[in-house]
Design an enzyme around this catalytic site. Structure first.
Site, PDB file in Angstrom:
ATOM      1  N   LYS A  83       0.810  -1.212   0.000  1.00 38.83           N
ATOM      2  CA  LYS A  83       0.000   0.000   0.000  1.00 38.83           C
ATOM      3  C   LYS A  83       0.850   1.271   0.000  1.00 38.83           C
ATOM      4  O   LYS A  83       0.511   2.250  -0.667  1.00 38.83           O
ATOM      5  CB  LYS A  83      -0.944   0.009   1.192  1.00 38.83           C
ATOM      6  CG  LYS A  83      -0.265  -0.223   2.519  1.00 38.83           C
ATOM      7  CD  LYS A  83      -1.262  -0.410   3.641  1.00 38.83           C
ATOM      8  CE  LYS A  83      -0.583  -0.907   4.911  1.00 38.83           C
ATOM      9  NZ  LYS A  83      -0.171  -2.317   4.801  1.00 38.83           N
ATOM     10  N   VAL A 131      -5.330  -3.022   0.246  1.00 39.31           N
ATOM     11  CA  VAL A 131      -6.349  -2.294   1.008  1.00 39.31           C
ATOM     12  C   VAL A 131      -7.342  -3.281   1.609  1.00 39.31           C
ATOM     13  O   VAL A 131      -7.977  -4.052   0.890  1.00 39.31           O
ATOM     14  CB  VAL A 131      -7.110  -1.289   0.117  1.00 39.31           C
ATOM     15  CG1 VAL A 131      -8.171  -0.552   0.939  1.00 39.31           C
ATOM     16  CG2 VAL A 131      -6.144  -0.297  -0.517  1.00 39.31           C
ATOM     17  N   GLY A 184      -1.355  -9.114  19.617  1.00 39.99           N
ATOM     18  CA  GLY A 184      -0.744  -9.189  18.296  1.00 39.99           C
ATOM     19  C   GLY A 184      -1.409  -8.313  17.247  1.00 39.99           C
ATOM     20  O   GLY A 184      -1.060  -8.392  16.066  1.00 39.99           O
ATOM     21  N   GLU A 244       1.798  -3.507  16.244  1.00 36.84           N
ATOM     22  CA  GLU A 244       3.232  -3.756  16.141  1.00 36.84           C
ATOM     23  C   GLU A 244       3.946  -3.187  17.368  1.00 36.84           C
ATOM     24  O   GLU A 244       3.389  -2.373  18.112  1.00 36.84           O
ATOM     25  CB  GLU A 244       3.782  -3.096  14.881  1.00 36.84           C
ATOM     26  CG  GLU A 244       3.150  -3.574  13.587  1.00 36.84           C
ATOM     27  CD  GLU A 244       3.586  -4.976  13.199  1.00 36.84           C
ATOM     28  OE1 GLU A 244       4.583  -5.467  13.781  1.00 36.84           O
ATOM     29  OE2 GLU A 244       2.915  -5.583  12.342  1.00 36.84           O
ATOM     30  N   LYS A 263      -3.987   3.835   2.177  1.00 35.57           N
ATOM     31  CA  LYS A 263      -5.147   3.138   1.631  1.00 35.57           C
ATOM     32  C   LYS A 263      -6.169   4.127   1.069  1.00 35.57           C
ATOM     33  O   LYS A 263      -6.794   3.864   0.028  1.00 35.57           O
ATOM     34  CB  LYS A 263      -5.776   2.263   2.713  1.00 35.57           C
ATOM     35  CG  LYS A 263      -4.855   1.140   3.179  1.00 35.57           C
ATOM     36  CD  LYS A 263      -5.387   0.439   4.419  1.00 35.57           C
ATOM     37  CE  LYS A 263      -4.444  -0.655   4.885  1.00 35.57           C
ATOM     38  NZ  LYS A 263      -4.874  -1.293   6.144  1.00 35.57           N
TER      39      LYS A 263
END
Length: 430
Positions: free
Chosen positions: A107, A134, A189, A192, A207
């Site tokens: 992206k 996207v 999770g 990040e 996006k």
């Protein structure tokens, strides 16, 4: 009749998404061959760490020399899932020049250099597909680019980042603060270790650029997208939203101007009515609401990230591109014929929710209302609560331009009776 000679596919990147692509290619080889009309062969996998064990991938297919792989000359399709700008850009253009079409999930690169990549693909008669760039598994690019090609899209409004939606949903449903919700997202999770790209809306802005370009047949780059993150959203903002029958979402909004002569693209937190379909999108899910002349309102919903969902989108593109190779044709390329100007954020029109800290004395409300009127911003509702000489004043406007609202707030900050602007939030979806 099925062709026996296989179509050769190279994979750039073998992380969470790439490993799922390789697994599905292997475990569903017969089905993919039947759908395409020829077998598909994994001809090479470029990685950075060759010593890692990659279940189901023959060691002789693994290489650290991605450039040599895409220069082979016998590849039909290169699947790029390494992300980032370089070396992905150079590898993709090299693949085109050496005879391969490309499927990408990148992206950031497409938002920055999509036009240039499409130009190279067209020059060499190759496909560039990127459904996975996207909203993960949600079919969105192809419906906009193909299914709605005969319609006029006026607005694309959506939740396109699962991490931020998880955080905001947790803040809304549990009363958690931003940091607490972010910590939970990280532990599960969804976020990040460095969540900047998500929470500061860089991911969603990329996006939005892609969606706006396709929807409006206009080149929209990442720099054209107004971006605001969601790190400043507070529990008090959610309390205010609930009082209005709203919740708060980080939205990507791409709009055609009322006169049809320009477009805007923006990403920012916004209050949205609980009656709107996007308000019910929970957890890490994504959803995009498309409004067009002929088809009316359409909503696309599903998992927007993750290895298997994103790999699903990659494999869908792979099947389409392979079919094109067999047929000696290419699919839709860039459509930018409209070439509409992208208006600055100041021209974007929406409603606003403004919370002011003011002196609790007669005449304050009239003074504030006068400032709004002088800037052409019409007030819809106003609520004032006071105690011990201090008060809060909550103003909800009718639709106004961002520039007009900004001018209003600048003047309000200079009033002696206004102690501060506690929060400003846009109200969308109405």
């Amino acid at each position: 009749m099925m062709r026996t000679r296989p179509l050769k596919v190279a994979l750039l990147g073998c992380g969470v998404v790439g490993s799922e692509v390789a697994r599905i290619m292997t475990t569903q080889a017969a089905d993919l061959a039947a759908r395409i009309g020829a077998p598909v062969e994994l001809a090479g996998v470029a990685v950075r760490r060759p010593d890692r064990v990659r279940e189901g991938i023959a060691p002789e297919l693994v290489t650290t020399d991605a450039t040599a792989l895409v220069k082979r000359g016998d590849l039909d399709v290169v699947v790029e899932v390494i992300g980032g700008i370089e070396p992905a850009r150079t590898l993709i253009t090299t693949a085109f020049k050496h005879g391969a079409s490309v499927v990408s999930a990148n992206k950031a690169l497409l938002a920055q250099d999509g036009a240039a990549l499409h130009a190279v693909a067209e020059e060499h008669g190759k496909d560039l597909y990127y459904e996975a760039a996207v909203a993960g598994a949600i079919p969105l690019i192809r419906p906009l680019r193909e299914s709605l090609a005969g319609d006029k899209v006026n607005r694309v409004l959506g939740i396109v980042n699962g991490t931020t939606n998880f955080i905001l949903d947790a803040m809304d449903t549990t009363g958690a603060g931003y940091q607490e919700a972010l910590d939970e997202a990280t532990a599960l999770g969804y976020a990040e270790a460095d969540p900047t790209a998500d929470v500061e809306a860089f991911d969603a802005a990329a996006k939005a650029a892609i969606l706006a370009g396709i929807a409006f047949h206009t080149r929209v780059r990442l720099d054209d997208v107004h971006r605001e993150g969601m790190t400043e959203v507070t529990a008090a903002d959610f309390a205010s939203a609930r009082e209005m029958g709203c919740t708060i979402k980080l939205l990507a909004i791409c709009e055609r101007a009322a006169d049809g002569g320009s477009v805007t693209a923006r990403v920012h937190p916004a209050m949205i009515p609980l009656t709107h379909p996007l308000a019910s999108v929970r957890g890490a899910y994504n959803a995009v609401f498309v409004e067009s002349d002929a088809s009316g309102q359409l909503m696309f919903y599903g998992p927007g990230a993750g290895g298997a969902p994103t790999a699903s989108a990659v494999l869908g593109d792979l099947v389409a591109v392979c079919r094109n190779r067999l047929g000696g044709t290419t699919g839709p390329g860039e459509s930018a014929y409209a070439a509409l100007p992208v208006s600055p954020m100041g021209e974007a029109v929406t409603r606003y929710h403004i919370s002011l800290d003011v002196a609790d004395k007669p005449g304050v409300l009239a003074q504030v209302a006068t400032v709004f009127a002088e800037h052409g911003v019409s007030i819809d509702t106003v609520r004032q609560q006071g105690k011990d000489g201090e008060a809060s004043l909550v103003v909800v406007t009718h639709r106004a331009s961002d520039a007009a609202l900004g001018g209003t707030v600048d003047v309000l900050r200079k009033l002696d009776t206004v102690r501060g602007v506690a929060s400003i939030m846009r109200v969308e979806g109405e």
